[in-house]
Design an enzyme around this catalytic site. Structure first.
Site, PDB file in Angstrom:
ATOM      1  CB  THR A 175     -33.223  36.579 -23.008  1.00  8.62           C
ATOM      2  OG1 THR A 175     -34.488  37.177 -22.780  1.00  8.62           O
ATOM      3  CG2 THR A 175     -32.824  36.794 -24.455  1.00  8.62           C
ATOM      4  CG  ASP A 218     -40.801  42.587 -24.025  1.00  6.86           C
ATOM      5  OD1 ASP A 218     -40.659  42.795 -22.811  1.00  6.86           O
ATOM      6  OD2 ASP A 218     -39.976  41.948 -24.699  1.00  6.86           O
ATOM      7  N   GLY A 247     -30.406  39.787 -21.639  1.00  5.33           N
ATOM      8  CA  GLY A 247     -30.287  40.853 -20.661  1.00  5.33           C
ATOM      9  C   GLY A 247     -31.385  41.889 -20.704  1.00  5.33           C
ATOM     10  N   GLY A 248     -32.464  41.642 -21.459  1.00  6.83           N
ATOM     11  CA  GLY A 248     -33.561  42.601 -21.492  1.00  6.83           C
ATOM     12  C   GLY A 248     -33.106  43.951 -22.005  1.00  6.83           C
TER      13      GLY A 248
END
Length: 680
Positions: free
Chosen positions: A474, A514, A568-569
């Site tokens: 990301t 996800d 950063g999830g």
């Protein structure tokens, strides 16, 4: 000077006045005061019609001179460097009217060139994404998704754009966990779970989202926004540290794909290394197709067919082992729609904060965290020894932020999913972020002991849908154009290099991981989780592009103050909150707030304190650091593992009585700040 203004200049000129040609044909009867007024008018007209001063923007300073990014000259920040974890010494950058902060120098340059040419913030976003997909394929690309927040300076409105990937029409709740989603074969997808199979690949949304935003706010011709990306893909660029590390660490998975193998590896099978010049003619062709034929050419025709074919592969290129195919069809791509959504907005002290709406949970959690923190006087707990790196966070500052985040994460874990499928409690985001509710949540925070794991608030019987996926694929960028319009955009392929499937020069995402792979609550299997897979559904995200404005006396939104966001999830919320609190409560500038130690907590007993930061002593598991020791004394379990934020921040401020832009790029990534910069 145009023809009409030449006439005005002549009629008001000293020559015309001396000849009695001013006014209605007679000489002026007034004295020198009137003449001075007229001459002032002349000067104003002449000034307005002078050619504009040359715009020397988009250069980066190197010592006493400047350098063009990507030129290869001495001091070029695009020169490849090994990933360092944290590169200290980033300085605050000032710009007069426009600015771009992105996580790679070449992408920053692409956006800045567009702004310099008079393009809008959305125009620049298109150019930035086109380059990021080439130089940061491990983080984002045409085969991924994105969320954008856009501020229109003329209307003073914020619009959210949703380019999140969708599950194919053939998917069901078992799509990610069984080879046969009907349950006839409950073997997990090959080659070892959904991630590297075709099942993880969602229908890409980034291109369609950028097109939607461009239709609303574009200024320059669409075809002109891809030029730098096409040039770089054709001529080549040098592999940077993060990309080289991603290729090496993912070698086994990448080699299952024939196109990825040919692109990322040498003839002898070794990974292409740091500093290697890499050309991508297939990507240049794809960008050219999109540039000349529009976004539809990505979702139909040959490009779409290439995507569907790659999602459907069944055997690995290197050894013929099985890969479970996805079920995406050409119809899935043709039917994909990006969406305009209302942002999640709330007030925080003297500010108005807007962030991303569902299917992202990031915006709700950021606004909720801040709303909880509003109960406390955070100004009392600012970092000590503030330096260019943001100083040393205090124990109580980290404690309060972490506790607020635990409460916010608990609520988002339970209640937030794609609201097109699962409504929020009460049918509105207000249920989760209104002041009385957040004050009740704040009352659960102790000043002397960490709560460890928080319980979600009682907002109704909505099933759990927890996602603990760690994203490394990301990136984020923030843009302000000459008219004051702002883009804050987070874009992703999910994990590093996505699904490892490559087609036509770009990587395909693994975004569907996800979703919760198990559709049933682990405690009570009779309950379906909110974030389960469904046809056409968008997986929940944590991405949180965020904009901050002054709050006017009537509580409404005033002038733009700040734009930020990060990759950063699941930790994105933590990175954004620490940056916003750093700027608004602790008075840090854009670079200091960005550089500040990454700290915070999801809903677990562990509190993160980024050990990569030079102001943290990570030796002996951090036990030698007073901050870590103080947190342990409050009952926190502390991790000093390196954090991988990529915060990109722009703050609007005043210098010498003039409004200017200031920018900060995260020292943990390769990015830079560019604009019509100056030294105050």
């Amino acid at each position: 000077m145009n023809k009409n203004n030449r006439r005005v200049w002549w009629a008001l000129s000293p020559i015309a006045l001396s000849l009695g040609l001013a006014g209605c044909g007679g000489a002026s009867r007034n004295d020198a005061q009137d003449t001075a007024t007229i001459l002032a008018t002349i000067a104003a007209i002449n000034a307005a019609n002078q050619p504009p001063a040359p715009d020397n923007g988009c250069l980066t300073s190197t010592g006493n001179s400047s350098v063009v990014v990507g030129s290869g000259d001495a001091g070029d920040p695009a020169a490849p460097e090994a990933a360092s974890g944290y590169a200290p010494g980033h300085k605050l950058v000032y710009a007069k009217t426009y600015m771009v902060v992105a996580n790679h120098p070449l992408a920053t340059r692409a956006g800045c060139d567009v702004l310099k040419a008079g393009g809008s913030a959305v125009d620049a976003a298109v150019a930035v994404q086109a380059v990021l997909g080439l130089v940061e394929p491990q983080s984002s690309g045409l085969g991924g998704g994105a969320f954008m927040l856009y501020y229109d300076a003329a209307t003073k409105k914020v619009q959210a754009y949703d380019g999140r990937e969708t599950a194919p029409a053939a998917a069901n709740e078992n799509y990610l966990r069984y080879i046969d989603p009907t349950g006839a074969d409950t073997t997990p997808p090959l080659p070892g779970g959904a991630r590297a199979s075709g099942r993880s690949i969602g229908t890409p949304g980034a291109v369609r989202m950028l097109d939607l935003a461009y239709q609303d706010h574009g200024k320059l011709p669409w075809k002109d926004l891809f030029g730098y990306g096409i040039t770089l893909a054709s001529d080549g660029f040098l592999i940077g540290g993060r990309m080289a590390a991603a290729i090496s660490s993912s070698a086994t998975s990448l080699k299952r794909d024939a196109e990825a193998t040919a692109y990322f590896f040498n003839a002898d099978g070794t990974p292409k290394a740091l500093g290697t010049r890499l050309q991508n003619p297939a990507y240049a062709k794809t960008l050219t197709t999109i540039a000349t034929q529009g976004a539809n050419a990505f979702y139909t025709g040959d490009v779409a067919k290439g995507i569907v074919d790659k999602i459907g592969i069944t055997t690995a290129a290197n050894d013929g082992s099985a890969i479970t195919p996805g079920m995406t069809t050409l119809t899935d791509l043709a039917n994909y729609k990006a969406k305009r959504r209302d942002p999640v907005c709330g007030t925080y002290r003297d500010y108005y904060v807007c962030s991303m709406s569902p299917p992202s949970s990031g915006g709700i959690a950021v606004v909720a965290s801040l709303g909880i923190l509003e109960t406390f006087n955070m100004g009392l707990y600012k970092p000590t020894a503030i330096d260019i790196e943001g100083g040393k966070p205090t124990v109580m500052g980290v404690h309060l932020v972490s506790e607020a985040e635990r409460l916010a994460y608990a609520d988002r874990d339970k209640y937030v999913a794609d609201t097109d499928f699962v409504p929020l409690p009460g049918g509105s985001v207000d249920t989760m972020i209104n002041k009385p509710y957040l004050q009740s949540r704040a009352s659960l925070i102790s000043l002397t002991k960490s709560m460890g794991v928080a319980q979600a608030g009682n907002l109704g019987a909505v099933p759990l849908g927890i996602d603990k996926t760690e994203e490394h694929g990301t990136t984020h960028f923030t843009i302000v154009d000459k008219q004051g319009n702002v883009v804050s955009m987070t874009t992703t392929v999910e994990s590093t290099l996505g699904s490892f499937h490559m087609t036509q020069g770009f990587m395909l995402n693994n975004q569907l991981t996800d979703f919760s792979a198990n559709p049933n609550d682990t405690v009570d299997p009779s309950i379906k989780v909110a974030n389960r897979v469904a046809p056409g559904k968008r997986p929940r995200s944590t991405m949180a592009p965020t904009l901050v404005f002054k709050k006017q006396s009537d509580g409404s939104m005033g002038e733009f103050v700040m734009g930020t966001g990060s990759p950063g999830g699941g930790t994105i919320i933590q990175f954004v909150v620490k940056t916003v609190v750093g700027a608004l409560d602790w008075g840090l500038d854009a670079q200091q707030a960005t550089s500040l130690v990454d700290f915070g907590a999801s809903n677990s007993a562990t509190t993160n304190v980024g050990g990569e930061h030079p102001n943290i002593d990570a030796t002996n598991s951090g036990l030698n650091d007073p901050l870590v020791a103080g947190l342990i004394g409050l009952g926190h379990k502390v991790s000093v593992s390196a954090q991988s934020s990529g915060v990109s921040t722009v703050i609007r401020t005043s210098v010498g009585g003039k409004t200017v832009l200031t920018g900060g790029a995260d020292p943990r990534r390769e990015g830079i700040v560019l604009g019509d910069t100056f030294t105050p």
